[in-house]
Design an enzyme around this catalytic site. Structure first.
Site, PDB file in Angstrom:
ATOM      1  N   ALA A   1     -11.522 -12.574   3.262  1.00  0.00           N
ATOM      2  CA  ALA A   1     -11.689 -12.086   1.889  1.00  0.00           C
ATOM      3  C   ALA A   1     -12.954 -12.669   1.262  1.00  0.00           C
ATOM      4  CB  ALA A   1     -10.467 -12.452   1.055  1.00  0.00           C
TER       5      ALA A   1
ATOM      6  N   LEU B   1      -7.724 -14.248  -5.946  1.00  0.00           N
ATOM      7  CA  LEU B   1      -7.394 -13.022  -5.214  1.00  0.00           C
ATOM      8  C   LEU B   1      -5.887 -12.866  -5.022  1.00  0.00           C
ATOM      9  CD1 LEU B   1     -10.111 -12.491  -2.477  1.00  0.00           C
ATOM     10  CD2 LEU B   1     -10.273 -12.342  -4.937  1.00  0.00           C
TER      11      LEU B   1
ATOM     12  N   ASN C   1     -13.625 -19.623   3.076  1.00  0.00           N
ATOM     13  CA  ASN C   1     -14.662 -18.934   3.855  1.00  0.00           C
ATOM     14  C   ASN C   1     -14.033 -18.028   4.918  1.00  0.00           C
ATOM     15  OD1 ASN C   1     -14.545 -22.081   4.644  1.00  0.00           O
ATOM     16  ND2 ASN C   1     -14.561 -20.822   6.489  1.00  0.00           N
ATOM     17  N   GLY C   2     -12.903 -17.410   4.565  1.00  0.00           N
ATOM     18  CA  GLY C   2     -12.232 -16.498   5.495  1.00  0.00           C
ATOM     19  C   GLY C   2     -12.660 -15.060   5.279  1.00  0.00           C
TER      20      GLY C   2
ATOM     21  N   GLY D   1      -5.454 -11.091  -8.591  1.00  0.00           N
ATOM     22  CA  GLY D   1      -5.851 -10.201  -7.505  1.00  0.00           C
ATOM     23  C   GLY D   1      -5.294  -8.793  -7.570  1.00  0.00           C
TER      24      GLY D   1
ATOM     25  N   ASN E   1     -11.267  -2.127   6.605  1.00  0.00           N
ATOM     26  CA  ASN E   1      -9.922  -2.022   6.019  1.00  0.00           C
ATOM     27  C   ASN E   1      -9.515  -0.582   5.736  1.00  0.00           C
ATOM     28  OD1 ASN E   1     -11.270  -1.357   3.648  1.00  0.00           O
ATOM     29  ND2 ASN E   1      -9.950  -2.591   2.352  1.00  0.00           N
TER      30      ASN E   1
ATOM     31  N   ASP F   1     -12.900  -3.509   0.170  1.00  0.00           N
ATOM     32  CA  ASP F   1     -12.564  -4.749  -0.554  1.00  0.00           C
ATOM     33  C   ASP F   1     -13.665  -5.164  -1.539  1.00  0.00           C
ATOM     34  OD1 ASP F   1     -10.014  -5.257   0.316  1.00  0.00           O
ATOM     35  OD2 ASP F   1     -10.633  -6.477   2.023  1.00  0.00           O
TER      36      ASP F   1
ATOM     37  N   LYS G   1      -8.124  -5.937  11.514  1.00  0.00           N
ATOM     38  CA  LYS G   1      -9.338  -5.565  10.778  1.00  0.00           C
ATOM     39  C   LYS G   1     -10.620  -5.652  11.615  1.00  0.00           C
ATOM     40  CE  LYS G   1      -7.956  -6.446   6.023  1.00  0.00           C
ATOM     41  NZ  LYS G   1      -8.424  -7.023   4.762  1.00  0.00           N
TER      42      LYS G   1
ATOM     43  N   SER H   1       0.812  -1.225   0.000  1.00  0.00           N
ATOM     44  CA  SER H   1       0.000   0.000   0.000  1.00  0.00           C
ATOM     45  C   SER H   1       0.848   1.279   0.000  1.00  0.00           C
ATOM     46  CB  SER H   1      -0.965  -0.001   1.186  1.00  0.00           C
ATOM     47  OG  SER H   1      -1.879  -1.050   1.031  1.00  0.00           O
TER      48      SER H   1
HETATM   49  P1  NAP Z   1      -8.190 -15.949   5.844  1.00  0.00           P
HETATM   50  O1  NAP Z   1      -9.192 -15.116   6.550  1.00  0.00           O
HETATM   51  O2  NAP Z   1      -7.104 -16.609   6.599  1.00  0.00           O
HETATM   52  O3  NAP Z   1      -9.015 -17.078   5.023  1.00  0.00           O
HETATM   53  C1  NAP Z   1      -8.388 -18.062   4.269  1.00  0.00           C
HETATM   54  C2  NAP Z   1      -9.413 -19.119   3.856  1.00  0.00           C
HETATM   55  O4  NAP Z   1      -8.709 -20.091   3.072  1.00  0.00           O
HETATM   56  C3  NAP Z   1     -10.033 -19.874   5.022  1.00  0.00           C
HETATM   57  O5  NAP Z   1     -11.370 -20.187   4.729  1.00  0.00           O
HETATM   58  C4  NAP Z   1      -9.200 -21.146   5.086  1.00  0.00           C
HETATM   59  O6  NAP Z   1      -9.911 -22.262   5.560  1.00  0.00           O
HETATM   60  C5  NAP Z   1      -8.900 -21.387   3.634  1.00  0.00           C
HETATM   61  N1  NAP Z   1      -7.685 -22.176   3.450  1.00  0.00           N
HETATM   62  C6  NAP Z   1      -6.442 -21.884   3.911  1.00  0.00           C
HETATM   63  N2  NAP Z   1      -5.572 -22.858   3.550  1.00  0.00           N
HETATM   64  C7  NAP Z   1      -6.309 -23.766   2.861  1.00  0.00           C
HETATM   65  C8  NAP Z   1      -5.997 -25.014   2.254  1.00  0.00           C
HETATM   66  N3  NAP Z   1      -4.749 -25.522   2.264  1.00  0.00           N
HETATM   67  N4  NAP Z   1      -6.990 -25.690   1.644  1.00  0.00           N
HETATM   68  C9  NAP Z   1      -8.243 -25.209   1.618  1.00  0.00           C
HETATM   69  N5  NAP Z   1      -8.605 -24.049   2.188  1.00  0.00           N
HETATM   70  C10 NAP Z   1      -7.643 -23.343   2.811  1.00  0.00           C
HETATM   71  O7  NAP Z   1      -7.444 -15.099   4.713  1.00  0.00           O
HETATM   72  P2  NAP Z   1      -8.060 -13.903   3.828  1.00  0.00           P
HETATM   73  O8  NAP Z   1      -7.781 -12.608   4.486  1.00  0.00           O
HETATM   74  O9  NAP Z   1      -9.464 -14.264   3.505  1.00  0.00           O
HETATM   75  O10 NAP Z   1      -7.114 -13.957   2.532  1.00  0.00           O
HETATM   76  C11 NAP Z   1      -7.185 -15.055   1.671  1.00  0.00           C
HETATM   77  C12 NAP Z   1      -6.371 -14.796   0.390  1.00  0.00           C
HETATM   78  O11 NAP Z   1      -6.875 -13.686  -0.318  1.00  0.00           O
HETATM   79  C13 NAP Z   1      -4.894 -14.505   0.648  1.00  0.00           C
HETATM   80  O12 NAP Z   1      -4.145 -15.129  -0.366  1.00  0.00           O
HETATM   81  C14 NAP Z   1      -4.823 -12.996   0.501  1.00  0.00           C
HETATM   82  O13 NAP Z   1      -3.530 -12.566   0.089  1.00  0.00           O
HETATM   83  C15 NAP Z   1      -5.840 -12.765  -0.596  1.00  0.00           C
HETATM   84  N6  NAP Z   1      -6.413 -11.410  -0.577  1.00  0.00           N
HETATM   85  C16 NAP Z   1      -6.204 -10.609  -1.679  1.00  0.00           C
HETATM   86  C17 NAP Z   1      -6.741  -9.352  -1.712  1.00  0.00           C
HETATM   87  C18 NAP Z   1      -6.525  -8.479  -2.922  1.00  0.00           C
HETATM   88  O14 NAP Z   1      -6.716  -7.271  -2.835  1.00  0.00           O
HETATM   89  N7  NAP Z   1      -6.160  -9.043  -4.050  1.00  0.00           N
HETATM   90  C19 NAP Z   1      -7.500  -8.868  -0.627  1.00  0.00           C
HETATM   91  C20 NAP Z   1      -7.695  -9.707   0.473  1.00  0.00           C
HETATM   92  C21 NAP Z   1      -7.144 -10.989   0.487  1.00  0.00           C
HETATM   93  P3  NAP Z   1     -10.244 -22.495   7.140  1.00  0.00           P
HETATM   94  O15 NAP Z   1     -11.237 -21.433   7.475  1.00  0.00           O
HETATM   95  O16 NAP Z   1     -10.795 -23.856   7.164  1.00  0.00           O
HETATM   96  O17 NAP Z   1      -8.944 -22.322   7.856  1.00  0.00           O
END
Ligand code: NAP
Length: 294
Positions: A139, A233, A136-137, A256, A95, A110, A74, A25
Site C-alpha cells: 500500500a 489506510l 514500506n509494503g 481508509g 488490483n 489504489d 497482486k 468488494s
Molecule cells: P504489507 O504489504 O504487508 O505492508 C505492511 C507494512 O507495514 C510493511 O512495511 C511492514 O513492515 C509494516 N509493518 C507491519 N507490522 C508492523 C509493525 N508492527 N510495526 C511497524 N511496521 C509494521 O501490507 P499492505 O498491503 O501494504 O497493507 C497495509 C495496510 O493498509 C493494511 O492495514 C491494509 O488493510 C491497508 N490497506 C487499505 C487500503 C484501503 O483501500 N483503505 C488499501 C490497501 C491497504 P516490514 O516490511 O518491515 O514487514
C-alpha cells in the site's frame, strides 16, 4: 439491498484472492450494480496461487468482464496479463483486471483511491508540502506514487527494516519520484514528524482487533503540527488510535474507507465503461456493514 436477479445474460465480475471471504468488494459493487439496474453480478473467487493460471484461462473462456485482485495475487497475476498500465508497473502490483479486445489488461486503482479525498475534500497546493509515510509494503507504494502525483515537495518513508527500505527506494530507479523520496528507520520519526504536512499510516498497526495499538508513540505524535493531515489506510476501526492521537493535536483525520470506495469506483468505471456511478450507494453499503465494528 434487494437480491440481484440472475438471468441467462448476466455478466460476471468478481474478486480473486486467497482468502477472499473477508473482502468488502462484493458488497460495494453489487450495491452499485443493483442501483444502476444492470444485469451484472460481482462474485468472490477464492483462488490459490497454484491455480491462478488455469483460473484466469477459465475466466477468459466464460467471458468474465473483469475482476479485482487481492492478496496474495497482486504480483502473481502480472505475468498472465497481455498489458499492464504504467501506473500498475510503477507500483509493481495489479488490483484491477479488465477484458479488452479479448486480452487481459491490468491496472492499479489504489493511487486514485488514496488521492481522492486529498484532491476533493482537503484539496490544496501540495507543492511545498512534506509527506511522511509509515511502512514500506504494497500500500505504501501506491501512497508514495499518489503523493508524487499530487506534487509533494518531499516524500519520506519510515520503516523498520533498512534493507527493505533501501530496496523500496531503489525500486523507483531514477524516476522523478526517486528524487523526492527519502527512506528512514523508525528511530528517525521523532525528528521527522514535526515537519509532516501529511502523515500516512500504511502499516496494519491499530487494525481490528489490535485497536489499542498505534504505530506512533504518544510522545512523538505530540510533535505533529495542528495544521497537518493524518491519514490511516485502516478502516476498521473507523478511528484508529493513530487518528485519535492526531485529532488530539488538532490535525485533520482521514480513515481508509474513502480510499476503499474510490479504488472500487475507479475499477467499476473501467469495467462498465461509464463515468457516472452511484458512489454514495457504494459508500453507504460499506458504512452500513462496518457499523458496530468501530
Ligand atoms: P504489507 O504489504 O504487508 O505492508 C505492511 C507494512 O507495514 C510493511 O512495511 C511492514 O513492515 C509494516 N509493518 C507491519 N507490522 C508492523 C509493525 N508492527 N510495526 C511497524 N511496521 C509494521 O501490507 P499492505 O498491503 O501494504 O497493507 C497495509 C495496510 O493498509 C493494511 O492495514 C491494509 O488493510 C491497508 N490497506 C487499505 C487500503 C484501503 O483501500 N483503505 C488499501 C490497501 C491497504 P516490514 O516490511 O518491515 O514487514
Amino acid at each position: 439491498m434487494t437480491k440481484p436477479l440472475i438471468t441467462g445474460r448476466t455478466q460476471l465480475l468478481g474478486v480473486i484472492g486467497h482468502p477472499v471471504e473477508h473482502s468488502l468488494s462484493p458488497l460495494m459493487h453489487n450495491a452499485a450494480l443493483a442501483q444502476l439496474g444492470l444485469d451484472y453480478i460481482y462474485l468472490p473467487f477464492p483462488i490459490k496461487p497454484e491455480n491462478l493460471e488455469v483460473a484466469i484461462a477459465g475466466f477468459a473462456a466464460i467471458n468474465v468482464v473483469g475482476f479485482s485482485v487481492t492478496i496474495p495475487l497482486k504480483q502473481a497475476i502480472m505475468p498472465l496479463l497481455s498489458e499492464i498500465t504504467p501506473t500498475a508497473r510503477a507500483i509493481g502490483a495489479v488490483n484491477t483486471v479488465s477484458r479488452q479486445n479479448n486480452q487481459w489488461v491490468g491496472t492499479n486503482t489504489d493511487i486514485e483511491g488514496f488521492i481522492a479525498p486529498l484532491q476533493t475534500t482537503y484539496q490544496q497546493d501540495w507543492s511545498q508540502k512534506i509527506a511522511v509515510v509509515l511502512g514500506n509494503g504494497g500500500a505504501a507504494r501506491a501512497v508514495v506514487a499518489g503523493c508524487q502525483q499530487l506534487g509533494f515537495a518531499q516524500i519520506h518513508v519510515v520503516g523498520r527494516n533498512m534493507q527493505k527500505l533501501v530496496e523500496f527506494r531503489n525500486s523507483w530507479g531514477n524516476s522523478p519520484l526517486a528524487e523526492k523520496l527519502q527512506v528512514h528507520i523508525w528511530d528517525d520519526l521523532a525528528q521527522l514528524i514535526s515537519s509532516a504536512d501529511l502523515l500516512v499510516n500504511t502499516t496494519p498497526v491499530g487494525m481490528y482487533p489490535q485497536m489499542n495499538d498505534s504505530p506512533v508513540s504518544v510522545e512523538d505524535m505530540q510533535k505533529l503540527s495542528p495544521s497537518a493531515i493524518a491519514y490511516d489506510l485502516i478502516y476498521i476501526p473507523h478511528a484508529t488510535q493513530f487518528l485519535q492521537q492526531a485529532q488530539k493535536q488538532g490535525a485533520i483525520a482521514i480513515n481508509g474507507l474513502e480510499m476503499l470506495v474510490q479504488q472500487g469506483v475507479a475499477a467499476l468505471k473501467i469495467w462498465l465503461q461509464r463515468e457516472t456511478l452511484p458512489v454514495d450507494v457504494m459508500r453507504q453499503a460499506l458504512r452500513q456493514h462496518l457499523l458496530g465494528k468501530s
